[in-house]
Design a protein around this motif. Structure first.
Motif, short mmCIF file in Angstrom:
data_model
loop_
_atom_site.label_atom_id
_atom_site.label_comp_id
_atom_site.label_asym_id
_atom_site.label_seq_id
_atom_site.Cartn_x
_atom_site.Cartn_y
_atom_site.Cartn_z
N ILE A 119 31.40 64.61 95.98
CA ILE A 119 30.87 63.63 95.01
C ILE A 119 31.90 62.43 94.87
CG2 ILE A 119 30.39 63.08 92.55
CD1 ILE A 119 28.92 66.13 92.74
N ALA A 120 33.42 63.16 94.68
CA ALA A 120 34.56 62.27 94.64
C ALA A 120 34.55 61.20 95.84
CB ALA A 120 35.69 63.42 94.50
N ALA A 121 34.34 61.60 97.05
CA ALA A 121 34.32 60.83 98.08
C ALA A 121 33.44 59.52 97.85
CB ALA A 121 34.00 61.62 99.22
N LYS A 122 32.28 59.90 97.35
CA LYS A 122 31.31 58.96 97.07
C LYS A 122 31.72 57.82 96.03
CE LYS A 122 27.29 61.44 98.52
NZ LYS A 122 25.76 62.32 97.94
N VAL A 123 32.49 58.13 95.28
CA VAL A 123 32.78 57.21 94.13
C VAL A 123 34.35 56.64 94.22
CG1 VAL A 123 31.10 58.35 92.50
CG2 VAL A 123 33.72 59.19 92.53
N LYS A 124 34.79 57.23 95.30
CA LYS A 124 36.27 56.88 95.40
C LYS A 124 36.50 55.31 95.50
CE LYS A 124 40.45 57.58 98.24
NZ LYS A 124 40.69 58.27 99.59
#
Length: 345
Positions: A212-217
């Motif tokens: 998830i963090a990678a998607k919103v980075k």
């Protein structure tokens, strides 16, 4: 709905649903090696350093008491580890959960038929009468003699181990992060000799959150207001607004930021209506704690502050146990990330 002050104080201070029949293998056995001594075949003794105390376990606990502490962290972690049948008395319940079946599973647990004290928790004599071999408390408050509780020393005298959850030693949860949820899982995994189950849950949660963090980075972090629905913990109109703690770590991992982080140095801010009205809020996260309709509370707030970007876009989400210490923070990260950055999913 307004909660009594003792519960609010404890809160601010502070899934496998079936039980496996056998323990996980010890690291030596899993690697095919020969145990150094007989005790390692069973994984015991196990010593946990907890709030300056050493708690040594000679065998897996079988009579566990879970104190209230205005939390579900401990009971949810036990259920996630498949240890529900070890509980002889559980006083924790939020009345809602992001995990299917968890509310029902918690409701089915024994309570010990205890008459709780004014802090909605287990008084000393009742605790000793339960004959526990492990007592779990969210913070050290649950072992404070001044509040009528059995102390850790008193419980040790009746052969009961005790455990205070991460960040609970000083009753200050303002520095709590998602890593503390992993520590709770790992510690209970060791205590009950199911370290493999704990590590599998941790690995799955980390993988989900990292994805998830990678998607919103790199995206702009919207300002989020996090508060408990219909709860009063201070003198102002908004006294259950989150300022610090695990909530901020969850927001950051979801690509958001806390709109009221600077409003207090402690976990919660006690704010006037004017202060809340003057702050831009891009999205609203309402945490339901034994509130039958937290969504109605969220909609009421958005109507009360139409100037908020959150109100104009109707951006809110209602969560419960996934927002606090426990095994399900990855669910909160996902729900909030989808609210803040829907086009990333």
């Amino acid at each position: 709905m307004s909660h009594e002050r003792p519960v609010a104080t404890a809160l601010a201070a502070a899934l496998c649903l079936v039980t496996a029949a056998c323990a996980d293998s010890s690291p030596d056995e899993a690697a095919g090696g020969r145990p150094a001594r007989a005790a390692s075949k069973t994984g015991y003794p196990v010593t946990i350093d907890n709030c300056g105390r050493s708690e040594t376990f000679e065998r897996p606990p079988s009579r566990v008491v879970v104190m209230n502490g205005a939390s579900v962290a401990e009971v949810s972690t036990l259920l996630a580890l498949g240890l529900g049948d070890r509980i002889v008395a559980n006083e924790q319940s939020y009345g809602m959960s992001e995990v299917p079946g968890r509310v029902k599973a918690i409701k089915a647990l024994p309570t010990g038929n205890i008459e709780l004290n004014d802090a909605y928790d287990i008084p000393r004599e009742a605790m000793l009468g339960l004959r526990p071999d492990l007592v779990l408390s969210t913070t050290s408050y649950g072992f404070d003699e001044k509040n009528g509780f059995a102390t850790r020393d008193q419980l040790k005298q009746v052969a009961a181990n005790t455990y205070v959850s991460p960040q609970g030693c000083q009753q200050d949860t303002s520095k709590m992060t998602v890593a503390d949820s992993y520590t709770l899982l790992r510690d209970l995994g060791r205590i009950f000799n199911v370290p493999g189950r704990a590590e599998n849950l941790i690995a799955a949660a980390k993988k989900r959150i990292d994805g998830i963090a990678a998607k919103v980075k790199g995206r702009k972090a919207p300002k989020v207001m996090v508060l408990f629905s219909n709860m009063s913990m201070g003198g102002n109109a908004f006294s259950s607004v989150v300022a610090h703690g695990i909530y901020n770590d969850i927001l950051a991992k979801a690509g958001g930021s806390n709109a009221f982080e600077s409003a207090s140095r402690t976990s919660f801010a006690d704010l006037s209506k004017e202060k809340v009205a003057a702050t831009d809020v891009d999205a609203l996260v309402v945490i339901g704690y034994n509130d039958p309709n937290p969504a109605a509370y969220a909609r009421k707030l958005l109507k009360e502050f139409p100037q908020w970007p959150a109100a104009r876009k109707n951006k809110y989400v209602v969560l419960s146990d996934s927002m606090y210490l426990g095994p399900s923070n990855d669910l909160a990260v996902e729900e909030i990330a989808k609210l803040l950055h829907p086009d990333a999913f």
